[in-house]
Enzyme design. Structure first.
Site, PDB file in Angstrom:
ATOM      1  N   GLU A 291      30.487  63.346 -44.799  1.00 49.55           N
ATOM      2  CA  GLU A 291      29.071  63.128 -45.138  1.00 49.55           C
ATOM      3  C   GLU A 291      28.855  63.250 -46.648  1.00 49.55           C
ATOM      4  O   GLU A 291      27.997  62.586 -47.214  1.00 49.55           O
ATOM      5  CB  GLU A 291      28.167  64.113 -44.382  1.00 49.55           C
TER       6      GLU A 291
ATOM      7  N   LYS B  51      15.054  65.819 -39.322  1.00 50.78           N
ATOM      8  CA  LYS B  51      15.399  65.215 -38.029  1.00 50.78           C
ATOM      9  C   LYS B  51      15.819  66.338 -37.096  1.00 50.78           C
ATOM     10  O   LYS B  51      16.758  67.072 -37.390  1.00 50.78           O
ATOM     11  CB  LYS B  51      16.547  64.218 -38.171  1.00 50.78           C
TER      12      LYS B  51
ATOM     13  N   ARG C 191      15.888  55.188 -45.695  1.00 48.93           N
ATOM     14  CA  ARG C 191      16.576  56.327 -45.057  1.00 48.93           C
ATOM     15  C   ARG C 191      17.725  55.844 -44.169  1.00 48.93           C
ATOM     16  O   ARG C 191      18.693  56.573 -43.953  1.00 48.93           O
ATOM     17  CB  ARG C 191      15.588  57.182 -44.255  1.00 48.93           C
TER      18      ARG C 191
ATOM     19  N   LYS D 160      19.990  63.132 -50.729  1.00 51.34           N
ATOM     20  CA  LYS D 160      19.255  63.111 -49.457  1.00 51.34           C
ATOM     21  C   LYS D 160      17.770  63.396 -49.692  1.00 51.34           C
ATOM     22  O   LYS D 160      16.905  62.741 -49.113  1.00 51.34           O
ATOM     23  CB  LYS D 160      19.851  64.131 -48.481  1.00 51.34           C
TER      24      LYS D 160
ATOM     25  N   ARG E  39       2.830  73.456 -30.375  1.00 56.32           N
ATOM     26  CA  ARG E  39       2.579  72.224 -31.158  1.00 56.32           C
ATOM     27  C   ARG E  39       3.054  72.343 -32.609  1.00 56.32           C
ATOM     28  O   ARG E  39       2.547  71.652 -33.498  1.00 56.32           O
ATOM     29  CB  ARG E  39       1.097  71.835 -31.130  1.00 56.32           C
TER      30      ARG E  39
ATOM     31  N   GLU F 266      12.248  57.036 -41.742  1.00 55.45           N
ATOM     32  CA  GLU F 266      13.243  55.971 -41.616  1.00 55.45           C
ATOM     33  C   GLU F 266      12.641  54.603 -41.287  1.00 55.45           C
ATOM     34  O   GLU F 266      13.032  53.940 -40.339  1.00 55.45           O
ATOM     35  CB  GLU F 266      14.289  56.374 -40.557  1.00 55.45           C
TER      36      GLU F 266
ATOM     37  N   ASN G 130      22.743  56.268 -42.702  1.00 55.75           N
ATOM     38  CA  ASN G 130      23.523  56.007 -41.490  1.00 55.75           C
ATOM     39  C   ASN G 130      24.806  55.232 -41.788  1.00 55.75           C
ATOM     40  O   ASN G 130      25.452  54.735 -40.852  1.00 55.75           O
ATOM     41  CB  ASN G 130      22.673  55.225 -40.474  1.00 55.75           C
TER      42      ASN G 130
ATOM     43  N   HIS H 240      31.862  64.713 -34.968  1.00 55.39           N
ATOM     44  CA  HIS H 240      30.894  63.757 -35.522  1.00 55.39           C
ATOM     45  C   HIS H 240      31.323  63.275 -36.913  1.00 55.39           C
ATOM     46  O   HIS H 240      31.339  62.075 -37.191  1.00 55.39           O
ATOM     47  CB  HIS H 240      29.507  64.399 -35.571  1.00 55.39           C
TER      48      HIS H 240
ATOM     49  N   HIS I  43      29.051  56.573 -34.076  1.00 49.30           N
ATOM     50  CA  HIS I  43      28.415  56.972 -32.815  1.00 49.30           C
ATOM     51  C   HIS I  43      29.094  56.286 -31.628  1.00 49.30           C
ATOM     52  O   HIS I  43      29.244  56.884 -30.555  1.00 49.30           O
ATOM     53  CB  HIS I  43      26.922  56.649 -32.833  1.00 49.30           C
TER      54      HIS I  43
ATOM     55  N   HIS J  35      27.689  55.409 -39.425  1.00 49.34           N
ATOM     56  CA  HIS J  35      27.233  56.039 -38.183  1.00 49.34           C
ATOM     57  C   HIS J  35      27.160  55.067 -37.004  1.00 49.34           C
ATOM     58  O   HIS J  35      27.280  55.486 -35.858  1.00 49.34           O
ATOM     59  CB  HIS J  35      25.873  56.701 -38.388  1.00 49.34           C
TER      60      HIS J  35
HETATM   61  N1  GLY Z   1      21.504  62.066 -40.915  1.00 48.50           N
HETATM   62  C1  GLY Z   1      20.761  60.965 -41.308  1.00 48.50           C
HETATM   63  C2  GLY Z   1      19.350  61.292 -41.652  1.00 48.50           C
HETATM   64  O1  GLY Z   1      18.984  62.442 -41.765  1.00 48.50           O
HETATM   65  O2  GLY Z   1      18.560  60.390 -41.805  1.00 48.50           O
END
Ligand code: GLY
Length: 383
Positions: free
Chosen positions: A197, A155, A253, A239, A133, A249, A257, A278, A264, A260
């Site tokens: 990025e 993430k 946040r 960031k 956990r 998010e 993206n 990517h 994607h 993206h």
């Molecule tokens: N890569 C986008 C984020 O971490 O929100």
């Protein structure tokens, strides 16, 4: 704010803070951090042993240096070497990693070290999130993409056969060590994929940083240490600020993206293969987002032209014509975008821009205009 300068500040290791209350952590940025990894990680440990999850390519280049750096701080380690590549972010490798950690009796008081690029960071971070956990983990990102994006912000996850990053958890690391020396062993293609990025941060919220990149991006790509440190630091600073405001998010946040939603879809269209990395999907996606913004009348045509000029000057992939092999038509790409996670209430969520450095989240973009931008891009491939 990034100073509007053309020269980077002098190289010096430094620490940024991701301010998340009791889950706050530092990002150390600088050269030589593998050698001092043991010293940096030791304060987190109850026993002098860590479990390192890495992949074979990174291990061949840097495992010995990490082990020596840990040993210098009095820390032993077990090391799991997984295969490199996006296919590793799957259920089977997650199971292998979790069972390996359990077999090594990694407990709640221990620390898992994710040593690699985004794939290893996401997978090892998720394994740490679900093991008993939740076990703490440290990110030691070895690619530019991981240093400026995926290692920061918590993430973690794996891909499902039905889509990218569909299984995962928010689980913040306890420490991030971004050793700039490691960027020296990246293939130019991987460096440039990560650079997309970096540029993204300027494009989404800091026009002065984008100007700095226009003046200094090539110097950083050629290996200038001070320029690399500045690029990674400003990216991580942005960031960290965004994640501290909106960890899960719910709002801001999503700005991260930028590029993206398109990217994607392009990655899905190319089978998550070597045809398109990517970061390459992100660079082409950022330009498509600016072209869509201009086509929607949100920004002037000068903005996408400037993005295209900088990306081309860097030698990055810029347009749909830079993707080898077949692609679906514009309707097919639109369909792939509706399958992305970034769909809310059946609407595709785009990050669009009013100018360089002024991105915003848009939930009601006129889809026929976006489709036309894609069709125009696909036409370039045929001409
Ligand atoms: N890569 C986008 C984020 O971490 O929100």
């Amino acid at each position: 704010m990034t100073p509007d300068v053309t020269a980077a500040p002098a190289a010096a290791p430094e620490t940024l803070d991701v301010a998340l209350g009791e889950r706050s952590y530092g990002i150390h940025i600088g050269p030589g951090l593998l050698a001092s990894a043991g010293q940096a990680i030791a304060p987190l440990l109850r026993r002098p042993r860590v479990a390192v999850v890495t992949e074979t390519r990174v291990a061949a280049l840097h495992r010995a240096a990490l082990e020596a750096g840990l040993a210098a701080g009095g820390i032993d380690c077990d090391v799991l070497e997984l295969p490199p590549g996006e296919a590793t972010k799957c259920w089977a490798r997650l199971e292998e990693t979790v069972e390996w950690l359990i077999a090594r009796k990694v407990g709640r008081d221990d620390v898992v070290v994710a040593f690699g690029g985004g794939v290893i960071g996401d997978l090892a971070g998720f394994a740490a999130a679900i093991l008993r956990r939740g076990v703490r983990f440290v990110q030691i990102p070895t690619t530019l993409l991981a240093q400026v994006d995926s290692s920061v912000g918590g993430k973690t996850g794996i891909n499902s056969p039905q889509g990218k990053n569909l299984v995962g958890a928010f689980h913040q690391p306890s420490l991030v060590l971004a050793d700039i020396d490691l960027l020296g062993t990246l293939a130019p293609r991987d460096y440039l994929a990560g650079y997309a990025e970096v540029a993204k941060y300027g494009l989404l919220g800091d026009a002065a940083f984008f100007r700095w990149l226009e003046a200094n991006g090539a110097r950083a790509a050629q290996g200038d240490l001070a320029a690399r440190i500045h690029a990674v630091r400003r990216s991580c600073e942005m960031k960290a600020e965004i994640v501290a405001r909106d960890e899960t998010e719910q709002g801001d946040r999503a700005l991260l993206n930028l590029g993206h939603t398109f990217g994607h879809a392009l990655e899905a269209a190319t089978g998550y293969s070597d045809r398109l990395l990517h970061g390459e999907g992100v660079s082409i996606g950022c330009l498509l987002a600016f072209e869509a913004s201009a086509a929607l009348g949100l920004c002037s045509q000068e903005a996408p032209s400037r993005v295209a000029a900088h990306f081309s000057a860097m030698g990055m992939r810029t347009t749909l014509a830079d993707i080898p092999g077949d692609l679906p038509d514009a309707d097919g790409l639109m369909e792939l975008m509706t399958q992305d996670k970034k769909v809310k209430d059946g609407r595709i969520v785009f990050v669009l821009a009013r100018d360089i450095g002024e991105a915003f989240v848009c939930r009601d973009a006129e889809l026929s205009v976006v489709r036309r931008v894609l069709a125009d891009g696909l036409r370039l491939r045929r001409d």
